[in-house]
Design a protein around this motif. Structure first.
Motif, short mmCIF file in Angstrom:
data_model
loop_
_atom_site.label_atom_id
_atom_site.label_comp_id
_atom_site.label_asym_id
_atom_site.label_seq_id
_atom_site.Cartn_x
_atom_site.Cartn_y
_atom_site.Cartn_z
N PHE A 5 -21.90 13.16 -17.99
CA PHE A 5 -22.00 13.34 -16.54
C PHE A 5 -20.83 12.62 -15.88
N ASP A 6 -20.37 13.20 -14.78
CA ASP A 6 -19.24 12.63 -14.05
C ASP A 6 -19.57 12.61 -12.56
N ILE A 7 -19.20 11.49 -11.89
CA ILE A 7 -19.39 11.41 -10.44
C ILE A 7 -18.16 12.01 -9.78
N ALA A 8 -18.35 13.10 -9.06
CA ALA A 8 -17.22 13.79 -8.45
C ALA A 8 -16.62 12.96 -7.31
N ASP A 9 -15.30 12.78 -7.35
CA ASP A 9 -14.58 12.03 -6.30
C ASP A 9 -15.29 10.72 -5.97
N MET A 10 -15.49 9.89 -6.99
CA MET A 10 -16.37 8.73 -6.82
C MET A 10 -15.92 7.78 -5.71
N TYR A 11 -14.71 7.29 -5.76
CA TYR A 11 -14.29 6.26 -4.79
C TYR A 11 -14.38 6.74 -3.34
N PRO A 12 -13.83 7.91 -2.99
CA PRO A 12 -13.93 8.35 -1.59
C PRO A 12 -15.35 8.73 -1.18
N SER A 13 -16.23 8.97 -2.15
CA SER A 13 -17.59 9.43 -1.83
C SER A 13 -18.59 8.30 -1.58
N LEU A 14 -18.34 7.13 -2.15
CA LEU A 14 -19.33 6.06 -2.05
C LEU A 14 -19.44 5.56 -0.61
N PRO A 15 -20.66 5.44 -0.07
CA PRO A 15 -20.86 5.01 1.32
C PRO A 15 -20.59 3.51 1.48
N LYS A 16 -19.69 3.15 2.37
CA LYS A 16 -19.29 1.75 2.54
C LYS A 16 -20.47 0.84 2.87
N ARG A 17 -21.32 1.29 3.79
CA ARG A 17 -22.42 0.44 4.24
C ARG A 17 -23.37 0.13 3.10
N ASP A 18 -23.72 1.14 2.32
CA ASP A 18 -24.64 0.93 1.19
C ASP A 18 -24.00 0.04 0.11
N VAL A 19 -22.70 0.25 -0.11
CA VAL A 19 -22.00 -0.57 -1.11
C VAL A 19 -22.00 -2.03 -0.67
N PHE A 20 -21.70 -2.27 0.60
CA PHE A 20 -21.65 -3.65 1.09
C PHE A 20 -23.03 -4.30 1.07
N ASN A 21 -24.06 -3.53 1.38
CA ASN A 21 -25.42 -4.08 1.34
C ASN A 21 -25.79 -4.57 -0.05
N GLU A 22 -25.36 -3.81 -1.08
CA GLU A 22 -25.66 -4.23 -2.45
C GLU A 22 -24.85 -5.46 -2.84
N ILE A 23 -23.58 -5.50 -2.42
CA ILE A 23 -22.77 -6.69 -2.69
C ILE A 23 -23.38 -7.91 -2.02
N GLU A 24 -23.84 -7.74 -0.79
CA GLU A 24 -24.47 -8.84 -0.06
C GLU A 24 -25.74 -9.32 -0.76
N ARG A 25 -26.52 -8.37 -1.26
CA ARG A 25 -27.76 -8.73 -1.98
C ARG A 25 -27.44 -9.53 -3.23
N ARG A 26 -26.42 -9.10 -3.98
CA ARG A 26 -26.07 -9.79 -5.23
C ARG A 26 -25.52 -11.18 -4.96
N ILE A 27 -24.67 -11.31 -3.95
CA ILE A 27 -24.07 -12.61 -3.63
C ILE A 27 -25.12 -13.61 -3.13
N ASN A 28 -26.12 -13.13 -2.43
CA ASN A 28 -27.15 -14.02 -1.87
C ASN A 28 -28.25 -14.38 -2.86
#
Length: 435
Positions: A33-56
Motif C-alpha cells: 500500500f502507498d499513501i498518495a502524495d503523502m507530504y502535501p496531503s497530511l493535515p497540518k492541524r491534525d499532525v500538530f495535535n499529535e506532536i503536541e500529545r506526544r511531547i506532553n
C-alpha cells in the motif's frame, strides 16, 4: 519518537530481517500500500495535535522546555515559502516537501493512525511493515476490502495498492517471491526503466568514489539475496554492468572480492581506527587530491573529497563571464589594468556593480584606507578595463568567498596584483606549491 513504531523499518536490510522467517498461510497474499502524495496531503492541524500529545507525555525525552519545543515545531510546520520566478508563495496545507522536519512529523502522525485505526481494522493485515509512505503487508483479506477500509480512516489521506503478480511483489529495492512451500525468497529488484548507467570510470571523480559504487552494489546483493543462485546472478550482472561503464575487468573483480572477504572482525577494527582519525574535507582536483590523501594517511588524517568542478559549473561560469553579469550578488571578480600587467582581485557580498562604483568613488580621495585597485589608479595615473570585469566565482558564503579570493591572488602572484598583503593571509604558505 520516529523509530519506535510497530511498523517501522529502517531500510531494505531491516525489511529482509523482518520477513525472512515468515511463511504464508494457504489463504494469504502479498499486497503493498502507498499513501498518495503523502507530504502535501497530511493535515497540518491534525499532525500538530499529535506532536503536541506526544511531547506532553510524562515520559517524553529529552527533558527540555516543552512550550519552546512546540513553538519551534509549529514555526517549522507553518512558515515556509518557495519561489517561482520572481514571486514568493506560501504552502497553505500539508507538510513541506524538502523540509528536514517533514519526515519526522509525518512518521509521528502515521504511527498514530496505525495504532488507533489500522491495527484495529476488520480487515487488518497480519503483517504491516512501513517505510515512509510505502507499506508491505501479508493478509488474508481481499485487496478491495482492505483498501476501502483504509481510505475511510481520514478524508485527507488516500491509499493506493499493488497486488502480487506471478507470486512476486517489489518493495523498496527488494523483490519478494513466494516459494512452493509458502516461504519467502528475496533478491535485488530493478525497475524496467533501469538503464544500468553508473558513474563512469573516466569521470573526474576520486577513485574511492568509483570503487564504492561496486562495493555498495555487492553489499546490497549480499543483504537482499536470500538464495545463492540469485546472488551469483547478481554478481555476474554487476561485473558486466560496471565493464559497460568502462571499469577495467580486473578492478571490478578485485573490488568485489575484497568486499566479500571482509569479515566482522575487520569491520570492528576499521571502526575503531576511524574514531581516532582526523577528517579533512577538500574539493576534488585530479592529480592533486591523490597526493594530499597519500600524505594524510601517514599522519592518520583521512581526506574526504567534496564535489569538484562539473560541466554545469564550467558552462555557467563562462556564461556569466560572457554576459559580463555585474548584477550578481556574492562574487569574486578580477579587474585588469590597461596600462600595465597588473590585475586586481576583489570580492563582495553585494552586487559587483555597486562595489565597482565604490572603487571609482575612492580614486579621488587622499586617504590611504582604500582598496588596492583605487590606490593603483590614483597613485600611478593608470586606467583599468571597467567594461570587461571578469567574474571568477559566484559564492554567497563569506568564508568561502574570502578563501577563493586569496587563492586567485596566490595563483596570479602577489607582485602581479594590486592587492594588499593582508588579503592573502587567510591561506597558509604551505599551500603555495599546490595552488
Amino acid at each position: 519518537m520516529t523509530t519506535t513504531g510497530r511498523s517501522y523499518i529502517k531500510d531494505s536490510e531491516d525489511f529482509v530481517k523482518h520477513i525472512k522467517n515468515e511463511t504464508l498461510k494457504d489463504n494469504e497474499q502479498l499486497i503493498s500500500f502507498d499513501i498518495a502524495d503523502m507530504y502535501p496531503s497530511l493535515p497540518k492541524r491534525d499532525v500538530f495535535n499529535e506532536i503536541e500529545r506526544r511531547i506532553n507525555m510524562e515520559n517524553f525525552q529529552p527533558n527540555m522546555n516543552k512550550n519552546a519545543l512546540l513553538s519551534l515545531c509549529k514555526l517549522s510546520m507553518n512558515y515556509m515559502t518557495f519561489q517561482i520566478n520572481e514571486r514568493f508563495y506560501e504552502q497553505a496545507e500539508g507538510l513541506f516537501i524538502g523540509s528536514p522536519t517533514s519526515p519526522c512529523f509525518a512518521e509521528i502522525f502515521i504511527q498514530r493512525l496505525e495504532e488507533v485505526n489500522i491495527y484495529k481494522m476488520v480487515h487488518a493485515p497480519r503483517i504491516w511493515l512501513r517505510k515512509v509512505d510505502d507499506t508491505f503487508t501479508i493478509t488474508e483479506h481481499s485487496i478491495k476490502d482492505t483498501l476501502q477500509e483504509l481510505n475511510c480512516i481520514h478524508n485527507a489521506i488516500t491509499f493506493t495498492a499493488e497486488q502480487e503478480s506471478n507470486n512476486q511483489l517489489p518493495f523498496l529495492d527488494c523483490l519478494v517471491e513466494i516459494q512452493n512451500d509458502k516461504t519467502l525468497n528475496t533478491k535485488v529488484f530493478r525497475k524496467v526503466t533501469h538503464t544500468g548507467q553508473y558513474i563512469n570510470f573516466h569521470s573526474n571523480q576520486p577513485l574511492s568514489v568509483k570503487l564504492s559504487t561496486i562495493t555498495n552494489l555487492t553489499r546490497r546483493a549480499k543483504i537482499l539475496c536470500s538464495q545463492k543462485n540469485d546472488f551469483h546472478k547478481e554478481m555476474v550482472y554487476i561485473q558486466k554492468t560496471m565493464e559497460l561503464n568502462d571499469y577495467p575487468q580486473n578492478i571490478v573483480r578485485k573490488t568485489i572480492d575484497n568486499c566479500l572477504k571482509k569479515d566482522n572482525q575487520r569491520k570492528t577494527k576499521e571502526k575503531s581506527d576511524q574514531q581516532n582519525q582526523v577528517m579533512l574535507y577538500l574539493p576534488y582536483e585530479q592529480g592533486i587530491s591523490e597526493k594530499i590523501a597519500a600524505v594524510g594517511r601517514k599522519y592518520n588524517v583521512r581526506v574526504i573529497n567534496k564535489k569538484g568542478k562539473s560541466l554545469k559549473n564550467v558552462v555557467k561560469k563562462k556564461m556569466e563571464n560572457q554576459n559580463n553579469n555585474l548584477e550578481i550578488q556574492g562574487a569574486v571578480y578580477k579587474v585588469n589594468c590597461t596600462d600595465c600587467a597588473q590585475s586586481y582581485i576583489g570580492e563582495t557580498g553585494r552586487d559587483v556593480k555597486t562595489r565597482l562604483k565604490e572603487h571609482k568613488y575612492d580614486i579621488g580621495k587622499e586617504k590611504e584606507n582604500i582598496s588596492g585597485l583605487s590606490k593603483h589608479i590614483r597613485d600611478n595615473k593608470h586606467n583599468v578595463d571597467w567594461e570587461n570585469v571578469i567574474i571568477l566565482h559566484k559564492e554567497n558564503d563569506f568564508r568561502k568567498r574570502k578563501f577563493k579570493e586569496a587563492v586567485a591572488i596566490k595563483k596570479i602572484g602577489q607582485n602581479e596584483t594590486m592587492n594588499k598583503k593582508e588579503e592573502v593571509k587567510v591561506i597558509s604558505d604551505i599551500w603555495g606549491n599546490i595552488i
